[in-house]
Design an enzyme around this catalytic site. Structure first.
Site, PDB file in Angstrom:
ATOM      1  N   GLU A 125      42.005  82.354  46.005  1.00  0.00           N
ATOM      2  CA  GLU A 125      41.732  80.992  45.509  1.00  0.00           C
ATOM      3  C   GLU A 125      42.590  80.065  46.353  1.00  0.00           C
ATOM      4  O   GLU A 125      43.810  80.002  46.169  1.00  0.00           O
ATOM      5  CB  GLU A 125      42.140  80.872  44.038  1.00  0.00           C
ATOM      6  CG  GLU A 125      41.350  81.739  43.093  1.00  0.00           C
ATOM      7  CD  GLU A 125      39.943  81.227  42.853  1.00  0.00           C
ATOM      8  OE1 GLU A 125      39.576  80.180  43.406  1.00  0.00           O
ATOM      9  OE2 GLU A 125      39.211  81.895  42.124  1.00  0.00           O
ATOM     10  N   GLU A 140      44.404  69.011  53.195  1.00  0.00           N
ATOM     11  CA  GLU A 140      44.904  68.896  51.831  1.00  0.00           C
ATOM     12  C   GLU A 140      46.264  68.197  51.827  1.00  0.00           C
ATOM     13  O   GLU A 140      47.169  68.597  52.558  1.00  0.00           O
ATOM     14  CB  GLU A 140      45.043  70.304  51.260  1.00  0.00           C
ATOM     15  CG  GLU A 140      45.271  70.329  49.794  1.00  0.00           C
ATOM     16  CD  GLU A 140      45.213  71.744  49.242  1.00  0.00           C
ATOM     17  OE1 GLU A 140      45.727  72.664  49.910  1.00  0.00           O
ATOM     18  OE2 GLU A 140      44.674  71.923  48.148  1.00  0.00           O
ATOM     19  N   CYS A 183      44.428  71.522  43.083  1.00  0.00           N
ATOM     20  CA  CYS A 183      43.538  71.957  44.161  1.00  0.00           C
ATOM     21  C   CYS A 183      42.161  71.323  44.054  1.00  0.00           C
ATOM     22  O   CYS A 183      41.433  71.265  45.031  1.00  0.00           O
ATOM     23  CB  CYS A 183      43.443  73.466  44.184  1.00  0.00           C
ATOM     24  SG  CYS A 183      43.041  74.151  42.580  1.00  0.00           S
ATOM     25  N   LYS A 193      53.896  87.746  41.703  1.00  0.00           N
ATOM     26  CA  LYS A 193      54.976  86.976  42.341  1.00  0.00           C
ATOM     27  C   LYS A 193      54.644  85.498  42.187  1.00  0.00           C
ATOM     28  O   LYS A 193      53.762  84.976  42.868  1.00  0.00           O
ATOM     29  CB  LYS A 193      55.108  87.309  43.832  1.00  0.00           C
ATOM     30  CG  LYS A 193      56.421  86.744  44.393  1.00  0.00           C
ATOM     31  CD  LYS A 193      56.426  86.583  45.888  1.00  0.00           C
ATOM     32  CE  LYS A 193      55.854  85.273  46.343  1.00  0.00           C
ATOM     33  NZ  LYS A 193      56.548  84.056  45.860  1.00  0.00           N
TER      34      LYS A 193
END
Ligand code: NAD
Length: 506
Positions: free
Chosen positions: A253, A390, A287, A178
């Site tokens: 991850e 983040e 990331c 997905k």
């Protein structure tokens, strides 16, 4: 702008395009807000159809020999090379990435990944087969696991699809992927190309759907044996909870907040250039992007001046132009989220040296896009959200430190542990940084490069599991111990534990 042809209806299941039964969905180009494609989202029932197809395909795909899987992967690499420019156009259209980034990084990197996994599909390493106990020969069977349910983010749509699909199918699994609903198109092209080059129907399936509906249905489906997820730490926790309920293998991850540590003996010019490239790649939506620069106090002022000057020269604009350095963020919502971090830091007293303007200001000549300028802040505290969380945008904060110990401690002081870099000319400081930094990748005097042969993955809040490299291939296999009696005797020595010396006559 490039618009996709009508072959894609929403999902790719069992070797064909499949119109989902969910809501209509528009894929938007964030550079100008135009509609790139209109799809139909998958419902949980559509996801179940994809998983069943993958489950059926597993029965034969798992019995193929590595050479067969490798040959198909080689064919896939050739197909991607032929269609490379089409992938560039679609990847850029759905993400706003500059053509230059797609041509030099996303697409060639993805093709290299395919070639790499075509090679290592034929490499299975393990323990020697031997008699660890007298008269019993032990060996290891390395087997595929089953149907892999994978969920990917929007920042590198094709590369993230590759990192999930390739090790899974190279090892003999089948997969339902997905992609992020914002950016499903190159994952659909990949599935289409897998079918085109001869992968059997059902080996690679892609479902376009929302996270809470299609994503949760995929993770929870009882026929999914392993869940591999790349995305935010928050959603990763939810995915892990759902997978745990089904006792599935999990590979996560997650987010990152990479530190960039400039020690007193660093080559300052190299560090300044590294910080600009490392923080702005993919408009900072990476990331592993450099997000927190810790600079020794003796270099601090010059570092800030140098980055400031280069940030001011970066050309933010139309992804199609060669003169463009960074494109828009992936969506207006992401732009506003990034700006929110900057505004809150400013209101706490941070100094914004460059960037951080109202997002309604557009680069010259570009209308309607989700653009945000390179933004540099100082005067922030280690425990402010802009240093701890983040951001996923072109924003760099710089903080000073005054000893090696302090630099390393600040670098390790977030919940994340994905990647970091240390800038030094000292062998000893470099070795200390390698040993003491709590991150899955540590660069010395560079920041960002990745390669198919080496693992990518984090620690702590950045998750666990490795993408790329032989380590990822291993993660998509299970290990079975096979122990074989080599004597053919009816009465084995160890049966004494039951019969003592009174073995009944056969
Ligand atoms: P996200 O977590 O919002 O979404 C990731 C995927 O999860 C999407 O496909 C989304 O539809 C799906 N999802 C959302 N809610 C779900 C749910 N309840 N159940 C199942 N699936 C759900 O992340 P994003 O905004 O798409 O991507 C950015 C994030 O990805 C950042 O945190 C970034 O650090 C991370 N990322 C990590 C790596 C890595 O290798 N560690 C690589 C790329 C991106």
């Amino acid at each position: 702008m490039h618009t996709l042809d009508s072959r894609f209806e929403g999902s790719w299941i069992n070797g064909s395009s499949f119109a989902g039964n969910g809501d209509p969905w528009e894929v938007i180009n964030p550079a100008d807000s135009s509609v790139v494609a209109t799809l139909t989202l998958a419902t949980p029932a559509d996801v179940a159809y994809a998983v069943e197809s993958a489950h059926m395909a597993f029965q034969t795909w798992s019995r193929t020999v590595p050479a067969e899987r490798s040959a198909l992967l080689h064919a896939l690499a050739r197909r991607l090379e032929e269609r490379a420019e089409e992938y560039v156009l679609v990847e850029s259209a759905q993400t706003g990435k500059p053509f230059r980034l797609c041509r030099e990084f996303d697409i060639p990197g993805s093709i290299d990944n395919v070639s790499y996994f075509a090679g290592i599909a034929r490499n299975a390493e393990g323990k020697a087969s031997t008699e660890w106990v007298s008269n019993i020969n032990s060996s290891i069977r390395r087997e595929p696991i089953g149907v892999i349910g994978s969920i990917a983010p929007w920042n590198y749509p094709l590369q993230m699809a590759m990192w999930k699909v390739l090790p899974a199918i190279a090892a003999g699994n089948t997969i339902v992927l997905k992609p992020a609903e914002l950016t499903p198109l190159t994952a659909l092209m990949l599935a289409q190309d897998c079918t085109h080059v001869g992968f059997p129907d059902g080996v690679v399936n892609v479902v376009t759907g929302s996270g809470p509906l299609a994503g949760e249905a995929l993770v929870s489906h009882p026929e999914v044996a392993m869940v591999s997820f790349t995305g935010s730490t928050k959603v990763g926790k939810r995915v892990m909870e759902l997978a745990t309920a089904g006792i599935k293998r999990v590979h996560l991850e997650l987010g990152g907040k990479a530190p960039f540590i400039v020690f007193a003996d660093a080559n300052l010019e190299a560090a300044i250039h590294g910080a600009v490239a490392g923080s702005l790649i993919n408009s900072g939506q990476d990331c592993t992007a450099a997000t927190r620069a810790y600079v020794h106090e003796s270099l601090f002022a010059d570092f800030v001046t140098g980055v400031n000057e280069l940030f001011a020269q970066i050309c933010v604009g139309d992804p199609q132009l060669d003169s463009t350095d960074i494109g828009p963020l992936v969506s207006i919502a992401q732009r506003d989220r990034v700006h929110g971090f900057v505004e809150r830091a400013r209101s706490q007293g941070a100094t914004v040296h460059v960037g951080g303007e109202s997002p309604s200001e557009k680069p010259d000549g570009v209308e309607g896009g989700a653009f945000y300028p390179p933004t540099l802040l100082t005067g922030v505290g280690q425990h402010w959200e802009i240093v701890q969380e983040e951001i996923f945008g072109p924003v760099l904060v710089v903080l000073p430190f005054n000893s090696i110990e302090e630099g390393l401690a600040l670098a390790n002081d977030t919940p994340y542990g994905l990647a970091a870099s240390a800038w030094t000319q000292s062998v000893v400081i470099s070795e200390r940084a390698q040993r003491e930094i709590n991150a899955g990748t540590v660069w010395i005097n560079d920041h960002i490069p990745i390669m198919s042969e080496m693992p990518h993955g984090g620690f702590g809040g950045s998750g666990f599991g490795k993408d790329m490299s032989t380590y990822s291939l291993e993660e998509y296999t299970r290990i079975k111990h096979v122990a074989v009696d080599v004597t053919g005797e009816v009465k084995k020595d160890w049966h004494r534990t039951i019969f003592r010396d009174n073995f009944p006559e056969a």
